[in-house]
Design a protein around this motif. Structure first.
Motif, PDB file in Angstrom:
ATOM      1  N   LEU A 193       0.763  -1.230  -0.184  1.00 15.88           N
ATOM      2  CA  LEU A 193       0.020  -0.028   0.002  1.00 15.88           C
ATOM      3  C   LEU A 193       0.889   1.283   0.122  1.00 15.88           C
ATOM      4  O   LEU A 193       0.405   2.273  -0.810  1.00 15.88           O
ATOM      5  N   ASN A 194       1.908   1.187   0.728  1.00 21.88           N
ATOM      6  CA  ASN A 194       2.863   2.410   0.782  1.00 21.88           C
ATOM      7  C   ASN A 194       4.138   2.012   1.565  1.00 21.88           C
ATOM      8  O   ASN A 194       4.334   0.677   2.145  1.00 21.88           O
ATOM      9  N   VAL A 195       5.087   2.748   1.511  1.00 20.58           N
ATOM     10  CA  VAL A 195       6.442   2.380   1.921  1.00 20.58           C
ATOM     11  C   VAL A 195       6.900   3.699   2.605  1.00 20.58           C
ATOM     12  O   VAL A 195       7.350   4.568   1.976  1.00 20.58           O
ATOM     13  N   GLU A 196       7.222   3.511   4.055  1.00 22.95           N
ATOM     14  CA  GLU A 196       7.698   4.876   4.488  1.00 22.95           C
ATOM     15  C   GLU A 196       8.468   4.288   5.603  1.00 22.95           C
ATOM     16  O   GLU A 196       8.601   3.176   6.181  1.00 22.95           O
ATOM     17  N   LEU A 197       9.452   5.275   6.265  1.00 25.47           N
ATOM     18  CA  LEU A 197      10.056   4.860   7.663  1.00 25.47           C
ATOM     19  C   LEU A 197       9.482   4.998   8.919  1.00 25.47           C
ATOM     20  O   LEU A 197       8.856   5.969   8.891  1.00 25.47           O
ATOM     21  N   ASP A 198       9.161   3.595   9.553  1.00 25.08           N
ATOM     22  CA  ASP A 198       8.477   3.743  10.455  1.00 25.08           C
ATOM     23  C   ASP A 198       9.272   2.430  11.414  1.00 25.08           C
ATOM     24  O   ASP A 198      10.319   2.032  10.793  1.00 25.08           O
ATOM     25  N   HIS A 199       9.013   2.045  12.600  1.00 26.69           N
ATOM     26  CA  HIS A 199       9.574   1.056  13.471  1.00 26.69           C
ATOM     27  C   HIS A 199      11.023   1.366  13.516  1.00 26.69           C
ATOM     28  O   HIS A 199      11.883   0.626  13.112  1.00 26.69           O
ATOM     29  N   HIS A 200      11.393   2.307  14.096  1.00 22.92           N
ATOM     30  CA  HIS A 200      12.580   2.884  14.165  1.00 22.92           C
ATOM     31  C   HIS A 200      13.601   2.162  15.201  1.00 22.92           C
ATOM     32  O   HIS A 200      14.858   2.357  14.900  1.00 22.92           O
ATOM     33  N   ALA A 201      13.105   1.218  15.967  1.00 24.11           N
ATOM     34  CA  ALA A 201      14.064   0.351  16.694  1.00 24.11           C
ATOM     35  C   ALA A 201      14.610  -0.689  15.615  1.00 24.11           C
ATOM     36  O   ALA A 201      15.670  -1.393  16.255  1.00 24.11           O
ATOM     37  N   ASN A 202      14.095  -0.921  14.541  1.00 24.21           N
ATOM     38  CA  ASN A 202      14.311  -1.940  13.830  1.00 24.21           C
ATOM     39  C   ASN A 202      14.770  -1.610  12.428  1.00 24.21           C
ATOM     40  O   ASN A 202      15.503  -2.430  11.912  1.00 24.21           O
ATOM     41  N   TYR A 203      14.606  -0.506  11.982  1.00 24.60           N
ATOM     42  CA  TYR A 203      15.272   0.145  10.875  1.00 24.60           C
ATOM     43  C   TYR A 203      15.669   1.565  10.959  1.00 24.60           C
ATOM     44  O   TYR A 203      15.255   2.414  11.369  1.00 24.60           O
ATOM     45  N   ALA A 204      16.916   1.511  10.269  1.00 27.10           N
ATOM     46  CA  ALA A 204      17.663   2.726  10.646  1.00 27.10           C
ATOM     47  C   ALA A 204      17.742   3.753   9.392  1.00 27.10           C
ATOM     48  O   ALA A 204      17.800   5.036   9.742  1.00 27.10           O
ATOM     49  N   SER A 205      17.049   3.364   8.326  1.00 25.18           N
ATOM     50  CA  SER A 205      16.923   4.171   6.995  1.00 25.18           C
ATOM     51  C   SER A 205      15.992   3.686   6.120  1.00 25.18           C
ATOM     52  O   SER A 205      15.463   2.420   6.154  1.00 25.18           O
ATOM     53  N   MET A 206      15.590   4.575   5.129  1.00 28.78           N
ATOM     54  CA  MET A 206      14.713   4.100   4.133  1.00 28.78           C
ATOM     55  C   MET A 206      15.320   3.203   3.203  1.00 28.78           C
ATOM     56  O   MET A 206      14.598   2.347   2.564  1.00 28.78           O
ATOM     57  N   GLU A 207      16.710   3.057   3.187  1.00 25.41           N
ATOM     58  CA  GLU A 207      17.406   2.029   2.408  1.00 25.41           C
ATOM     59  C   GLU A 207      17.046   0.914   3.080  1.00 25.41           C
ATOM     60  O   GLU A 207      16.675  -0.173   2.187  1.00 25.41           O
ATOM     61  N   GLU A 208      17.301   0.463   4.348  1.00 25.15           N
ATOM     62  CA  GLU A 208      16.725  -0.613   4.945  1.00 25.15           C
ATOM     63  C   GLU A 208      15.308  -1.052   4.697  1.00 25.15           C
ATOM     64  O   GLU A 208      15.109  -2.295   4.573  1.00 25.15           O
ATOM     65  N   ILE A 209      14.357  -0.105   4.807  1.00 25.87           N
ATOM     66  CA  ILE A 209      12.959  -0.457   4.520  1.00 25.87           C
ATOM     67  C   ILE A 209      12.899  -0.849   2.858  1.00 25.87           C
ATOM     68  O   ILE A 209      11.975  -1.854   2.887  1.00 25.87           O
ATOM     69  N   HIS A 210      13.441  -0.139   2.172  1.00 28.75           N
ATOM     70  CA  HIS A 210      13.403  -0.646   0.838  1.00 28.75           C
ATOM     71  C   HIS A 210      13.921  -1.955   0.554  1.00 28.75           C
ATOM     72  O   HIS A 210      13.365  -2.631  -0.109  1.00 28.75           O
ATOM     73  N   GLU A 211      15.158  -2.108   1.071  1.00 26.27           N
ATOM     74  CA  GLU A 211      15.736  -3.823   1.142  1.00 26.27           C
ATOM     75  C   GLU A 211      14.615  -4.895   1.605  1.00 26.27           C
ATOM     76  O   GLU A 211      14.482  -5.804   0.982  1.00 26.27           O
ATOM     77  N   SER A 212      14.060  -4.280   2.811  1.00 23.79           N
ATOM     78  CA  SER A 212      13.209  -5.429   3.400  1.00 23.79           C
ATOM     79  C   SER A 212      12.014  -5.775   2.479  1.00 23.79           C
ATOM     80  O   SER A 212      11.563  -6.921   2.422  1.00 23.79           O
ATOM     81  N   PHE A 213      11.221  -4.483   1.783  1.00 15.04           N
ATOM     82  CA  PHE A 213      10.087  -4.793   0.919  1.00 15.04           C
ATOM     83  C   PHE A 213      10.660  -5.489  -0.178  1.00 15.04           C
ATOM     84  O   PHE A 213       9.913  -6.098  -0.806  1.00 15.04           O
ATOM     85  N   GLU A 214      11.782  -5.389  -0.706  1.00 13.28           N
ATOM     86  CA  GLU A 214      12.241  -6.260  -2.069  1.00 13.28           C
ATOM     87  C   GLU A 214      12.080  -7.513  -1.453  1.00 13.28           C
ATOM     88  O   GLU A 214      11.872  -8.440  -2.443  1.00 13.28           O
ATOM     89  N   THR A 215      12.747  -7.871  -0.414  1.00  6.15           N
ATOM     90  CA  THR A 215      12.832  -9.449  -0.024  1.00  6.15           C
ATOM     91  C   THR A 215      11.395  -9.894  -0.111  1.00  6.15           C
ATOM     92  O   THR A 215      11.218 -10.944  -0.389  1.00  6.15           O
ATOM     93  N   PHE A 216      10.541  -9.176   0.438  1.00  2.33           N
ATOM     94  CA  PHE A 216       9.119  -9.521   0.525  1.00  2.33           C
ATOM     95  C   PHE A 216       8.615  -9.839  -0.759  1.00  2.33           C
ATOM     96  O   PHE A 216       8.003 -10.887  -1.042  1.00  2.33           O
ATOM     97  N   VAL A 217       8.940  -8.957  -1.671  1.00  3.10           N
ATOM     98  CA  VAL A 217       8.273  -9.215  -3.073  1.00  3.10           C
ATOM     99  C   VAL A 217       9.051 -10.366  -3.727  1.00  3.10           C
ATOM    100  O   VAL A 217       8.228 -11.023  -4.396  1.00  3.10           O
ATOM    101  N   GLY A 218      10.145 -10.349  -3.310  1.00  2.00           N
ATOM    102  CA  GLY A 218      10.900 -11.848  -3.949  1.00  2.00           C
ATOM    103  C   GLY A 218      10.371 -13.033  -3.331  1.00  2.00           C
ATOM    104  O   GLY A 218      10.506 -14.105  -4.123  1.00  2.00           O
ATOM    105  N   ARG A 219       9.550 -13.074  -2.293  1.00  2.00           N
ATOM    106  CA  ARG A 219       8.987 -14.175  -1.928  1.00  2.00           C
ATOM    107  C   ARG A 219       7.448 -14.678  -2.550  1.00  2.00           C
ATOM    108  O   ARG A 219       7.016 -15.904  -2.334  1.00  2.00           O
TER     109      ARG A 219
END
Length: 462
Positions: A184-210
Motif C-alpha cells: 500500500l505504501n512504503v515509509e520509514l517507521d519502526h525505528h527500533a528495527n530500521y535505521a534508514s529508508m534504504e533498509e526499509i526498501h531492502e526489506s520490502f524487496e525481500t518480501f516481493v521476492g517471496r
C-alpha cells in the motif's frame, strides 16, 4: 477443501495469546482441531472469545502454565528472553516458533494474499475478507484487528483463499510466500528495527521476492516510497499498479464523498467501474481499490468483487463509532503514525461538514515519538482542539528527553490548540468541558486510549 493442521502444531502454547496477531493464529489452529493453550498478561474480551473455542488461557506468565507435552511454543517479537514460559520451553526442549512462521504454515497449500505497507494493512485485509465472504468464497483470514466482535480477527474458512496482514515491523513478512502481495505504501517507521529508508526498501524487496512464481504484486502508483520500490524491482514479478497517477494500471478516476461513505470510480481494463466504499475518506477508498486489484489478480471477477466491497463497514479502532451522547459522537482511531493521523483527520473533516473535531491523542512508542513527534504535532493541527496524553510505551523502555512535549511544542508552533493531560482519568471531564452538541471526538492512538471512549460517553451523558 482447506488443509488440516501443520506438522508439530497440534498442541501449541502461545505466549501473549491475547495480542491481535497471536490470537488470530490461535483461533485458526483451534478451529482446525488443535489443542491450543496460552498465556497473557491480563484477561480480555479476546481471551474470553478464545476460551469459547476451547482454548486454555492462563493469566500472567509462569513456567507452570506450559504443559510438558506442548508440541511447540509460539512467540512474537515482543516476548523477551527472560519470559518464564520461554525459559521452561528451553528446559523441556520444546521448539519455539515465531508467530509469522506459524501463520506461514497455516497458509501452506492455499492461495495466499498478503497485505503489506506502512499504513492501511488491517483495513485492506478486512475489506478483502468481508467482500470474499460476501461472495461465498469462504476465505480464511488473519487480521490485526477485530471486524465486529472480540475474536473476529481470524477465521478458518473452507475456501482456497487465505488473506493475511504481512507485518514489516520486525521483517516477519519475509516468511510468507503469497500468490498475490499488496504493498500500500512504503515509509520509514519502526525505528527500533530500521535505521534508514534504504533498509526499509531492502526489506520490502525481500518480501516481493517471496511472491510465488506466476504470482502478482499489487502496489500503489501514487505513493513515492512505493514508486521507488517499483523502480528498484527487476521485472521478474507481474506488477499491477493502482492509484490516481496517469500511469496506474487500475486508475482511480474519482472519489466522491457521500456522508460517511464514498463513491469510487476506477478505470479497469479500459472500462470505468463505479462502486461504493462504506467508510469515509480518500485513504480508505484507495485501500478498497488495492483490494479490488488483488482479488482480480486472483481470478475474482471485478464486476462481482466491486459491489461486495461495500459490505465492509469498518473494523474496530479504524474510525469506529463508539457512540453518541449529548449530541457528541465519539469515534475511535488506531492512527499512531503522522500519515495515518493525517488521513483519518482529513477523512473526518470531509465527513464532518461544519462540526468541530476534538482529538484525544496518545503517542505510541518512545522511538516513534523521538523520530516523528514534530510530524505528529503538525497532524494534530488539522483538529480544532486536542488533548495529548503521555507516551504509551508498549514494548519499549523510556528514552531520556523523549516525552509528549515534543508533539505539543510542534503542534502549537503549527497553530494548533493543544493541551497536555498526564492523567488519563482526567480526560472524560476535560472532554465534557470542551465538547458542544454536533462535535466529533476522536480517541486516537495504538495504546489503551481506546478505553477512554466509553468513559467519555458516560461523562457526556451525565
Amino acid at each position: 477443501m482447506a488443509p488440516g493442521l501443520p506438522t508439530a502444531m497440534d498442541r501449541p502454547h502461545f505466549i501473549g495469546i491475547g495480542g491481535a496477531g497471536m490470537s488470530g493464529i490461535a483461533k485458526i489452529l483451534a478451529q482446525r482441531g488443535a489443542r491450543v493453550a496460552g498465556s497473557d498478561a491480563k484477561d480480555s474480551a479476546t481471551a474470553q472469545a478464545l476460551r469459547g473455542l476451547g482454548v486454555t488461557v492462563h493469566l500472567g506468565h509462569a513456567a507452570a502454565h506450559l504443559a510438558d507435552d506442548a508440541s511447540c511454543v509460539v512467540v512474537s517479537s515482543a516476548i523477551r528472553e527472560d519470559n518464564p514460559e520461554l525459559r521452561r520451553a528451553a528446559e523441556l526442549g520444546i521448539p519455539v516458533v515465531h508467530r509469522s512462521d506459524a501463520l506461514a504454515a497455516l497458509m501452506d497449500g492455499l492461495r495466499p494474499i498478503a497485505v503489506a505497507g506502512t499504513h492501511g494493512k488491517t483495513t485492506t485485509t478486512s475489506m478483502l475478507a468481508v467482500a470474499l465472504t460476501e461472495l461465498g468464497r469462504e476465505p480464511s483470514y488473519a487480521i490485526g484487528g477485530d471486524l465486529d466482535a472480540p475474536g473476529s480477527n481470524a477465521l478458518h474458512g473452507a475456501g482456497e483463499i487465505f488473506v493475511a496482514e504481512a507485518d514489516e515491523s520486525d521483517r516477519s513478512f519475509h516468511r510468507y510466500a503469497p500468490e498475490v502481495a499488496i504493498i500500500l505504501n512504503v515509509e520509514l517507521d519502526h525505528h527500533a528495527n530500521y535505521a534508514s529508508m534504504e533498509e526499509i526498501h531492502e526489506s520490502f524487496e525481500t518480501f516481493v521476492g517471496r511472491i510465488v512464481p506466476g504470482g502478482t504484486l499489487v502496489i500503489s502508483a501514487d505513493h513515492e516510497g512505493a514508486r521507488e520500490l517499483t523502480r528498484r524491482l527487476d521485472g521478474s514479478v507481474r506488477t499491477v499498479t493502482y492509484g490516481e497517477s496517469a500511469d496506474a494500471d487500475v486508475r482511480v478516476l474519482s472519489v466522491v464523498p457521500q456522508g460517511l461513505k464514498s463513491e469510487v470510480t476506477v478505470e479497469l481494463d479500459d472500462a470505468p467501474l463505479t462502486f461504493t466504499v462504506s467508510v469515509p475518506g480518500k485513504h480508505y477508498a484507495h485501500n478498497a481499490v488495492a483490494a479490488l486489484a488483488a482479488g482480480v489478480a486472483l481470478g475474482v471477477p471485478a464486476a462481482e468483487l466491486a459491489p461486495a466491497l461495500a459490505a465492509y463497514t469498518g473494523v474496530k479502532r479504524r474510525l469506529q463509532l463508539k457512540g453518541e451522547a449529548a449530541g457528541v459522537q465519539v469515534i475511535d482511531s488506531y492512527a499512531h503514525h503522522p500519515t495515518e493521523m493525517t488521513a483519518d483527520l482529513e477523512a473526518m473533516r470531509s465527513a464532518a461538514g461544519d462540526s468541530r473535531i476534538l482529538v484525544v491523542f496518545q503517542p505510541h512508542l518512545f522511538s516513534r515519538t523521538r523520530e516523528l513527534g514534530k510530524e505528529m504535532g503538525h497532524a494534530l493541527a488539522l483538529a480544532d482542539a486536542s488533548l495529548v496524553l503521555d507516551i504509551y510505551p508498549a514494548r519499549e523502555d523510556p528514552i531520556p528527553g523523549v516525552t509528549s512535549e515534543l508533539i505539543i511544542e510542534a503542534a502549537r508552533a503549527a497553530g494548533a490548540d493543544v493541551t497536555a493531560v498526564h492523567d488519563a482519568a482526567e480526560v472524560p471531564a476535560a472532554v465534557a468541558g470542551m465538547a458542544k452538541p454536533g462535535d466529533l471526538v476522536l480517541t486516537m492512538g495504538a495504546g489503551d486510549v481506546t478505553d477512554l471512549g466509553p468513559r467519555i460517553l458516560d461523562r457526556l451523558s451525565n
